[in-house]
Design a protein around this motif. Structure first.
Motif, PDB file in Angstrom:
ATOM      1  N   GLY A  64       0.789  -1.225   0.000  1.00 36.69           N
ATOM      2  CA  GLY A  64       0.000   0.000   0.000  1.00 36.69           C
ATOM      3  C   GLY A  64       0.822   1.276   0.000  1.00 36.69           C
ATOM      4  N   ILE A  65       2.037   1.207   0.534  1.00 36.37           N
ATOM      5  CA  ILE A  65       2.894   2.400   0.554  1.00 36.37           C
ATOM      6  C   ILE A  65       3.330   2.745  -0.864  1.00 36.37           C
ATOM      7  N   GLY A  66       3.823   1.746  -1.576  1.00 37.83           N
ATOM      8  CA  GLY A  66       4.244   1.979  -2.957  1.00 37.83           C
ATOM      9  C   GLY A  66       3.075   2.382  -3.828  1.00 37.83           C
ATOM     10  N   ALA A  67       1.925   1.757  -3.615  1.00 37.09           N
ATOM     11  CA  ALA A  67       0.744   2.093  -4.403  1.00 37.09           C
ATOM     12  C   ALA A  67       0.287   3.516  -4.121  1.00 37.09           C
ATOM     13  N   THR A  68       0.326   3.907  -2.857  1.00 37.06           N
ATOM     14  CA  THR A  68      -0.053   5.283  -2.490  1.00 37.06           C
ATOM     15  C   THR A  68       0.852   6.286  -3.189  1.00 37.06           C
ATOM     16  N   ARG A  69       2.155   6.018  -3.159  1.00 41.57           N
ATOM     17  CA  ARG A  69       3.119   6.932  -3.778  1.00 41.57           C
ATOM     18  C   ARG A  69       2.840   7.094  -5.273  1.00 41.57           C
ATOM     19  N   GLU A  70       2.514   5.997  -5.955  1.00 39.28           N
ATOM     20  CA  GLU A  70       2.241   6.065  -7.388  1.00 39.28           C
ATOM     21  C   GLU A  70       0.928   6.787  -7.676  1.00 39.28           C
ATOM     22  N   ILE A  71      -0.081   6.512  -6.870  1.00 38.91           N
ATOM     23  CA  ILE A  71      -1.378   7.157  -7.093  1.00 38.91           C
ATOM     24  C   ILE A  71      -1.277   8.662  -6.871  1.00 38.91           C
ATOM     25  N   GLN A  77      -5.353  14.562  -7.842  1.00 47.65           N
ATOM     26  CA  GLN A  77      -6.628  14.965  -7.243  1.00 47.65           C
ATOM     27  C   GLN A  77      -7.232  13.857  -6.386  1.00 47.65           C
ATOM     28  N   THR A  78      -6.660  12.667  -6.432  1.00 47.62           N
ATOM     29  CA  THR A  78      -7.176  11.541  -5.652  1.00 47.62           C
ATOM     30  C   THR A  78      -6.586  11.550  -4.254  1.00 47.62           C
ATOM     31  N   ARG A  79      -7.432  11.357  -3.249  1.00 42.39           N
ATOM     32  CA  ARG A  79      -6.993  11.292  -1.862  1.00 42.39           C
ATOM     33  C   ARG A  79      -6.912   9.825  -1.420  1.00 42.39           C
ATOM     34  N   VAL A  80      -5.850   9.491  -0.718  1.00 44.34           N
ATOM     35  CA  VAL A  80      -5.663   8.120  -0.255  1.00 44.34           C
ATOM     36  C   VAL A  80      -5.825   8.062   1.259  1.00 44.34           C
ATOM     37  N   LEU A  81      -6.640   7.128   1.711  1.00 43.31           N
ATOM     38  CA  LEU A  81      -6.870   6.906   3.132  1.00 43.31           C
ATOM     39  C   LEU A  81      -6.317   5.524   3.481  1.00 43.31           C
ATOM     40  N   ILE A  82      -5.314   5.491   4.350  1.00 41.67           N
ATOM     41  CA  ILE A  82      -4.641   4.246   4.696  1.00 41.67           C
ATOM     42  C   ILE A  82      -5.478   3.436   5.689  1.00 41.67           C
ATOM     43  N   PHE A  93       2.463   5.307   9.094  1.00 42.45           N
ATOM     44  CA  PHE A  93       3.231   6.550   9.064  1.00 42.45           C
ATOM     45  C   PHE A  93       3.950   6.690   7.725  1.00 42.45           C
ATOM     46  N   ASP A  94       4.468   5.579   7.224  1.00 43.02           N
ATOM     47  CA  ASP A  94       5.112   5.614   5.913  1.00 43.02           C
ATOM     48  C   ASP A  94       4.105   6.030   4.843  1.00 43.02           C
ATOM     49  N   GLY A  95       2.856   5.610   5.020  1.00 46.60           N
ATOM     50  CA  GLY A  95       1.802   5.988   4.083  1.00 46.60           C
ATOM     51  C   GLY A  95       1.577   7.482   4.057  1.00 46.60           C
ATOM     52  N   LEU A  96       1.588   8.116   5.216  1.00 48.14           N
ATOM     53  CA  LEU A  96       1.440   9.572   5.258  1.00 48.14           C
ATOM     54  C   LEU A  96       2.602  10.245   4.560  1.00 48.14           C
ATOM     55  N   ALA A 100      -0.429  10.030   1.653  1.00 50.34           N
ATOM     56  CA  ALA A 100      -1.796   9.717   2.069  1.00 50.34           C
ATOM     57  C   ALA A 100      -2.364  10.855   2.904  1.00 50.34           C
ATOM     58  N   SER A 101      -3.682  10.916   2.965  1.00 54.29           N
ATOM     59  CA  SER A 101      -4.360  11.992   3.695  1.00 54.29           C
ATOM     60  C   SER A 101      -4.842  11.573   5.071  1.00 54.29           C
ATOM     61  N   GLY A 102      -4.413  10.411   5.547  1.00 54.43           N
ATOM     62  CA  GLY A 102      -4.787  10.016   6.893  1.00 54.43           C
ATOM     63  C   GLY A 102      -4.889   8.523   7.082  1.00 54.43           C
ATOM     64  N   PHE A 103      -5.286   8.159   8.298  1.00 55.22           N
ATOM     65  CA  PHE A 103      -5.456   6.765   8.702  1.00 55.22           C
ATOM     66  C   PHE A 103      -6.924   6.442   8.903  1.00 55.22           C
ATOM     67  N   LEU A 104      -7.273   5.175   8.743  1.00 56.09           N
ATOM     68  CA  LEU A 104      -8.567   4.689   9.170  1.00 56.09           C
ATOM     69  C   LEU A 104      -8.345   3.298   9.737  1.00 56.09           C
ATOM     70  N   LEU A 105      -8.740   3.101  11.000  1.00 55.28           N
ATOM     71  CA  LEU A 105      -8.604   1.788  11.603  1.00 55.28           C
ATOM     72  C   LEU A 105      -9.591   0.816  10.982  1.00 55.28           C
ATOM     73  N   LYS A 106      -9.145  -0.427  10.785  1.00 56.05           N
ATOM     74  CA  LYS A 106     -10.006  -1.416  10.142  1.00 56.05           C
ATOM     75  C   LYS A 106     -11.211  -1.790  10.999  1.00 56.05           C
ATOM     76  N   ASP A 107     -11.139  -1.529  12.295  1.00 59.50           N
ATOM     77  CA  ASP A 107     -12.287  -1.842  13.137  1.00 59.50           C
ATOM     78  C   ASP A 107     -13.185  -0.615  13.355  1.00 59.50           C
ATOM     79  N   ALA A 108     -13.023   0.394  12.492  1.00 61.08           N
ATOM     80  CA  ALA A 108     -13.861   1.586  12.590  1.00 61.08           C
ATOM     81  C   ALA A 108     -15.325   1.222  12.350  1.00 61.08           C
TER      82      ALA A 108
END
Length: 216
Positions: A64-71, A77-82, A93-96, A100-108
């Motif tokens: 996801g880090i590499g994919a975020t960087r490419e996107i 104009q696309t926002r990435v939420l990790i 943190f590497d994603g930010l 990336a524009s932030g975190f989202l916990l999977k148990d949200a």
């Protein structure tokens, strides 16, 4: 104004199905694609140019880090939420740092998921105060470029500097408007100019920049 488009990138089918079910029934949100690895996610992002990508970190082919960087590079104009399991995940943190524009916990909760997507689509950041403090501590340790900092600050008007400091304090547009006796639409305009002049993708990166340069 059209619907906010969302791309889901996660190697767990059940996670994607759950998010698609929640977001698909929300007014104004539309799922445009799903991918089970980072490389496929980048390809779909370049094809659909979604407003928001929900991005897992640990995936095959391309993480996801590499994919975020490419996107972020190819679809500015696309926002990435990790998507992360732990709120202090090093990979998140590497994603930010990758844009990336932030975190989202999977148990949200469903409500938190919807709110996060809408918030990021609006150009805001989704990061809890505790994560922000930790993130700022890390960025404070990084070297800064004083001449570049001075140049960027000189490009800001007096009002834009006031808005910058207010953003660094964590104030919302409504709170900034009340404090500076401005309309929210005027504040939104100033925030946009601050983002542009500092070359920041969203508010979290403005906060990081401000704290690194002693303005927070």
């Amino acid at each position: 104004m059209g619907a906010t488009t969302v791309l889901l990138v996660d190697d767990q089918a059940l996670v994607r199905e759950g998010m698609a079910m929640v977001l698909g029934q929300e007014p104004g949100l539309r799922i445009v694609g799903e991918a089970d690895d980072g490389r496929a996610g980048v390809q779909l992002a370049r094809l659909h140019r979604p407003d928001v990508v929900l991005m897992d970190v640990r995936m095959p082919v391309l993480d996801g880090i590499g994919a975020t960087r490419e996107i972020v590079t190819h679809c500015p104009q696309t926002r990435v939420l990790i998507l992360t399991t732990f709120d202090l995940d090093e990979y998140a943190f590497d994603g930010l740092r990758a844009g990336a524009s932030g975190f989202l916990l999977k148990d949200a909760s469903s409500a938190e998921l919807v709110r996060a997507v809408r918030t990021v689509a609006a150009g805001e950041a989704v990061v809890s105060p505790r994560i922000t403090r930790t993130l700022l501590d890390r960025y404070r340790q990084a070297p800064v470029n004083p001449p570049e900092s001075v140049r960027l600050l000189e490009e800001l008007t007096t009002r834009e500097r006031e808005v910058l400091v207010a953003i660094a304090r964590g104030l919302s547009n409504a709170e900034i408007a009340a404090e500076l006796f401005l309309s929210e639409s005027t504040v939104k305009t100033h925030v946009g100019r601050v983002l542009a002049k500092l070359q920041a993708r969203d508010r979290i990166h403005v906060v990081i920049w401000a704290h690194r340069h002693g303005l927070g």
